[in-house]
Scaffold this motif. Structure first.
Motif, PDB file in Angstrom:
ATOM      1  N   PRO A  77      -8.255  -8.052 -28.414  1.00 47.82           N
ATOM      2  CA  PRO A  77      -7.471  -9.249 -28.760  1.00 47.82           C
ATOM      3  C   PRO A  77      -7.342 -10.189 -27.568  1.00 47.82           C
ATOM      4  N   TRP A 176      -1.565  -9.155 -33.762  1.00 44.88           N
ATOM      5  CA  TRP A 176      -1.638 -10.133 -32.676  1.00 44.88           C
ATOM      6  C   TRP A 176      -1.817 -11.555 -33.203  1.00 44.88           C
ATOM      7  N   ARG A 177      -2.254 -11.698 -34.450  1.00 45.30           N
ATOM      8  CA  ARG A 177      -2.417 -13.034 -35.023  1.00 45.30           C
ATOM      9  C   ARG A 177      -1.072 -13.633 -35.457  1.00 45.30           C
TER      10      ARG A 177
END
Length: 371
Positions: A77, A176-177
């Motif tokens: 990420p 993480w988005r």
């Protein structure tokens, strides 16, 4: 090559795995595919890598494999990229990194200084520039076939943050988005591609812009829709739209380029074709076999004949072919990195500064200069 991240069940791992070897340019021999030990070893087996070379962290990967590798590709990420880039570059290992390179222009400038001091190698993957018909259009722009470029309209709508699953619940993105920093994640995810595409096609730089952003989908904690007007160098006007709440669009990247002699349009979901119109009223559909073609009909893009569409992973492979040429030059010729289709930290700094200006403009509700 070694993977850092990119487990078999990740969003990008398998795409990269197929693309790196499509033209026999790279061999995947090691990795730290996941911090989960079982997933790490299982990914190695599924990728055809000796599970003894699936290392538990980046430090072990470097310690045990640095002398065996030509490069590492970072597929973690994006909020982990800075740490991983520093570790690899400080160890003297060439790096290929998924976009976005890092999360801010300050971080990118730190990497830029590190590269300069170490005379290191860094390539950032922008796979959409690998489509043959996109490269055909770049040649048309460079050769003056469209005349002086006046305006570009480019977009990348998706629907993932608004769609529901079959049981009526919101689709769940990777965790993480769902966290926005100074640059919203949607800009780091989608906006970087649109900056890079305009840069790739025209060679021009963004100078000032005005933007709005909103959260319209199932996750109010993050921005999911951005509209922007940008003034580029050489007097090019550009409109940009990217979204994750546009029903009906799976990955709707599209751009229209208008010059004073002609125009062209390309749609990512129908990538084999390029529409072209000239100032005499003619309208044409070009593909890899067209007599107009100067780039897309080259042998390297004909893994199979036209009419059998090449797509997303083939575009990735085209870009990896270019990276391999650039890396080979770097390793053999006094640390020189030079390839017209391979992009690195310079373009990343520029793109991140543009995305930061988008963020400022959306808050300040005014035009922002890109510094």
């Amino acid at each position: 090559m070694a993977f850092l991240g990119g487990a078999f069940d990740s969003a990008v791992g398998r795409s990269h795995r197929i693309a790196i070897e499509m033209d026999q340019c790279f061999e995947l021999v090691a990795g730290c595919f996941s911090r989960n030990d079982k997933k790490n070893r299982d990914s190695a087996i599924k990728y055809g890598v000796n599970p003894e070379r699936a290392h538990k962290n980046v430090h072990d990967l470097i310690a045990y494999e640095s002398s065996n590798l030509d490069c590492v590709i970072i597929l973690t990420p994006q909020d982990q990229h800075l740490e991983h880039l520093k570790i690899c570059l400080e160890a003297g290992i060439p790096v290929i990194c998924e976009k976005a390179l890092v999360c801010t222009s300050t971080e990118a400038e730190h990497i830029q200084r590190l590269l300069e001091n170490r005379k290191g190698f860094l390539a950032v993957t922008y796979n959409y520039t690998g489509y043959p018909m996109v490269r055909e259009l770049k040649n048309m722009v460079d050769s003056g076939m469209l005349g002086a470029i006046q305006q570009i309209h480019i977009e990348m709508p998706q629907e993932g943050f608004a769609r529901l699953t079959t049981d009526g619940n919101p689709m769940t993105p990777q965790s993480w988005r769902l966290h926005d920093g100074s640059i919203p994640t949607i800009s780091l995810d989608l906006g970087v591609h649109l900056h890079m595409m305009v840069r790739f096609l025209t060679g021009q730089k963004p100078e000032e812009l005005v933007a709005i952003s909103a959260s319209r989908g199932n996750f109010p904690e993050v921005a999911d829709n951005v509209n922007c007007l940008v003034k580029y160098s050489n007097n090019i006007d550009c409109s940009i739209w990217y979204s994750k709440t546009a029903f009906g669009y799976r990955n709707g990247q599209r751009f229209r380029v208008f010059g004073d002699l002609g125009s062209a349009e390309w749609v990512q979901e129908n990538p084999e074709y390029l529409s072209f119109a000239d100032n005499s009223g003619g309208k044409y559909i070009l593909d890899r076999t067209s007599n107009f073609s100067k780039v897309a009909n080259q042998a390297r893009y004909q893994r199979f004949k036209a009419g059998h569409p090449a797509g997303f992973i083939e575009a990735f492979a085209n870009y990896y072919f270019d990276i391999a040429e650039s890396l080979r030059s770097y390793l053999q010729d006094s640390k020189r990195q030079n390839h017209e289709f391979v992009f690195g930290v310079k373009e990343s700094v520029e793109g991140l500064k543009m995305l930061e200006a988008i963020s400022r403009s959306a808050v300040n509700k005014k035009w922002e200069v890109i510094k």
